[in-house]
Design a protein around this motif. Structure first.
Motif, short mmCIF file in Angstrom:
data_model
loop_
_atom_site.label_atom_id
_atom_site.label_comp_id
_atom_site.label_asym_id
_atom_site.label_seq_id
_atom_site.Cartn_x
_atom_site.Cartn_y
_atom_site.Cartn_z
N ALA A 26 0.81 -1.22 0.00
CA ALA A 26 0.00 0.00 0.00
C ALA A 26 0.84 1.27 0.00
O ALA A 26 0.28 2.37 -0.10
CB ALA A 26 -0.93 0.01 1.22
N ARG A 27 2.15 1.17 0.11
CA ARG A 27 2.99 2.35 0.33
C ARG A 27 2.88 3.38 -0.79
O ARG A 27 2.80 4.58 -0.54
CB ARG A 27 4.44 1.94 0.53
N ALA A 28 2.92 2.93 -2.04
CA ALA A 28 2.90 3.89 -3.14
C ALA A 28 1.60 4.68 -3.15
O ALA A 28 1.58 5.91 -3.31
CB ALA A 28 3.11 3.17 -4.47
N LEU A 29 0.48 3.98 -2.97
CA LEU A 29 -0.81 4.66 -2.92
C LEU A 29 -0.91 5.56 -1.70
O LEU A 29 -1.40 6.70 -1.78
CB LEU A 29 -1.93 3.62 -2.91
N ALA A 30 -0.43 5.08 -0.55
CA ALA A 30 -0.46 5.88 0.67
C ALA A 30 0.34 7.16 0.50
O ALA A 30 -0.04 8.23 1.00
CB ALA A 30 0.07 5.07 1.85
N SER A 31 1.45 7.08 -0.21
CA SER A 31 2.28 8.26 -0.45
C SER A 31 1.51 9.32 -1.23
O SER A 31 1.53 10.52 -0.89
CB SER A 31 3.55 7.86 -1.20
N LEU A 32 0.81 8.91 -2.29
CA LEU A 32 0.04 9.86 -3.07
C LEU A 32 -1.11 10.45 -2.26
O LEU A 32 -1.40 11.65 -2.34
CB LEU A 32 -0.51 9.17 -4.32
N LEU A 33 -1.77 9.59 -1.48
CA LEU A 33 -2.90 10.09 -0.68
C LEU A 33 -2.43 11.09 0.37
O LEU A 33 -3.09 12.10 0.60
CB LEU A 33 -3.61 8.90 -0.02
N THR A 34 -1.31 10.79 1.00
CA THR A 34 -0.77 11.72 2.00
C THR A 34 -0.44 13.07 1.35
O THR A 34 -0.74 14.13 1.91
CB THR A 34 0.48 11.13 2.65
N GLY A 35 0.14 13.00 0.15
CA GLY A 35 0.45 14.23 -0.56
C GLY A 35 -0.78 15.03 -0.94
O GLY A 35 -0.71 16.25 -1.11
N ALA A 36 -1.92 14.34 -1.08
CA ALA A 36 -3.17 15.01 -1.42
C ALA A 36 -3.93 15.46 -0.18
O ALA A 36 -5.04 15.97 -0.30
CB ALA A 36 -4.06 14.07 -2.26
N GLY A 37 -3.33 15.26 1.00
CA GLY A 37 -3.96 15.73 2.23
C GLY A 37 -4.86 14.73 2.91
O GLY A 37 -5.48 15.05 3.91
N ALA A 38 -4.94 13.51 2.37
CA ALA A 38 -5.78 12.48 2.98
C ALA A 38 -5.02 11.76 4.09
O ALA A 38 -3.80 11.90 4.23
CB ALA A 38 -6.23 11.48 1.92
N GLU A 39 -5.76 10.97 4.86
CA GLU A 39 -5.16 10.14 5.90
C GLU A 39 -5.36 8.67 5.53
O GLU A 39 -6.41 8.09 5.80
CB GLU A 39 -5.81 10.40 7.26
N PRO A 40 -4.34 8.05 4.91
CA PRO A 40 -4.48 6.63 4.57
C PRO A 40 -4.17 5.74 5.77
O PRO A 40 -3.24 6.00 6.54
CB PRO A 40 -3.44 6.44 3.47
N VAL A 41 -4.98 4.70 5.94
CA VAL A 41 -4.70 3.67 6.94
C VAL A 41 -4.87 2.32 6.24
O VAL A 41 -5.59 2.21 5.25
CB VAL A 41 -5.65 3.77 8.16
N VAL A 42 -4.20 1.31 6.75
CA VAL A 42 -4.25 0.00 6.09
C VAL A 42 -4.85 -1.03 7.03
O VAL A 42 -4.66 -1.00 8.25
CB VAL A 42 -2.86 -0.47 5.61
N LEU A 43 -5.57 -1.95 6.43
CA LEU A 43 -6.11 -3.10 7.13
C LEU A 43 -5.79 -4.33 6.29
O LEU A 43 -6.46 -4.59 5.29
CB LEU A 43 -7.62 -2.97 7.33
N PRO A 44 -4.74 -5.07 6.64
CA PRO A 44 -4.42 -6.27 5.86
C PRO A 44 -5.53 -7.30 6.01
O PRO A 44 -5.92 -7.66 7.12
CB PRO A 44 -3.12 -6.77 6.49
N LEU A 45 -6.03 -7.78 4.88
CA LEU A 45 -7.09 -8.78 4.88
C LEU A 45 -6.63 -10.12 4.34
O LEU A 45 -7.07 -11.17 4.80
CB LEU A 45 -8.28 -8.28 4.05
N ILE A 46 -5.76 -10.07 3.33
CA ILE A 46 -5.28 -11.30 2.73
C ILE A 46 -3.76 -11.30 2.73
O ILE A 46 -3.11 -10.26 2.83
CB ILE A 46 -5.80 -11.48 1.29
N ASP A 47 -3.21 -12.49 2.63
CA ASP A 47 -1.76 -12.67 2.58
C ASP A 47 -1.50 -13.83 1.62
O ASP A 47 -2.44 -14.42 1.06
CB ASP A 47 -1.23 -12.98 3.99
#
Length: 291
Positions: A26-47
């Motif tokens: 999720a890091r690449a997407l989280a980086s863009l979201l953070t740059g856009a002012g959003a607060e990304p959080v992750v919930l791992p569901l599958i592995d």
């Protein structure tokens, strides 16, 4: 690949976005979201775990390294990790595991970057419809020997589509999709190349209980579904999402979510971080900022 038009900075400002995948993916997407002012959080569901029976995969990879296939088709970034492990077990680099005469096809942008970063040239990859259908639409190769390592839950469309075009397809289970977390002794351990891993902006992880509380309280603005299996887990574990908007990474995930009764607010035109952020922006562009 051209990037979408830059987002209006206020569209996602203050939005809390749940990314239903592991933090490393999720890091690449989280980086863009953070740059856009959003607060990304992750919930791992599958592995992901190694296949219970490795012998078909081992035999197919041996045949691959011996030049027994005309094409290697890589359908996911997780398949890249499997191939990296297979190469490491043989004491070679992945670029040396695949003979020069074997052409490589893939679906996603991250898979293409990962393969190219380790020295494998990608001969065929869709740039618009990054899906099995998109790859099949480009496939004009003559009948050939094709190696297709996939997840245990992979839909048959890619295998059947290649066969319909005259290919002799050897499809094997390369890994199992399991509930998070995978068993330590069976978890895939190969590290993805740095070309596809964003080192900063590690998003905060939330527990299922925290996510459920946020859905109930209306404090989660959107959830991003990254796969049909992730959609199934969300529908199973969180039957009530409240005001949370559902964003799908692509058409197969959107279709799976809809079949499960989830209302999909937007589907990314491209299954990339840029495409997902653009889909989120399309949902929230005409709404006021959260209080």
């Amino acid at each position: 690949m051209p990037h979408p038009k830059p987002l209006e900075p206020k569209a996602l400002a203050g939005r809390r976005i749940l990314l239903a995948r592991t933090a490393d993916r999720a890091r690449a997407l989280a980086s863009l979201l953070t740059g856009a002012g959003a607060e990304p959080v992750v919930l791992p569901l599958i592995d992901f775990e190694r296949a219970e029976d490795q012998s078909p995969l081992d035999a197919a990879v041996d045949r691959l390294s011996a030049g027994g296939f005309d094409w290697l088709v890589v359908s996911s970034i997780t398949t890249v990790r499997v191939l990296l492990e297979q190469a490491a077990e043989r004491g070679v680099a992945l670029a040396h595991l695949v003979p020069a005469g074997t052409r490589v096809a893939t679906i996603g942008e991250s898979s293409r970057r990962a393969l190219e970063s380790v020295g494998l040239a990608v001969a065929l990859a869709p740039t618009e419809a990054q899906s099995a259908e998109g790859l099949l639409g480009l496939w004009t190769a003559a009948p050939a020997q094709v190696f297709l390592p996939q997840a245990d839950i992979a839909a048959p469309g890619l295998r059947e589509g290649l066969a319909a075009k005259g290919a002799d397809v050897t499809a094997v289970t390369a890994y199992h999709t399991v509930d998070y977390p995978a068993r330590t002794e069976r978890r895939l351990t190969a590290e993805l190349p740095s070309a596809v891993v964003v080192q900063d902006h590690a998003p905060r992880m939330v527990s299922p209980a925290e996510a459920r509380e946020a859905f109930d309280a209306g404090t989660m603005d959107a959830v991003v579904l990254a796969s049909p299996s992730g959609a199934r887990r969300i529908a199973r574990d969180f039957p009530e999402l409240g005001r949370c908007q559902v964003i799908a990474i692509g058409r197969p995930t959107a279709a799976a979510a809809s079949q499960l009764g989830l209302t999909v607010a937007a589907t990314a035109k491209e299954p990339t971080p840029d495409g997902i952020v653009a889909a989120l922006e399309s949902v929230f562009a005409n709404e006021g900022n959260p209080q």
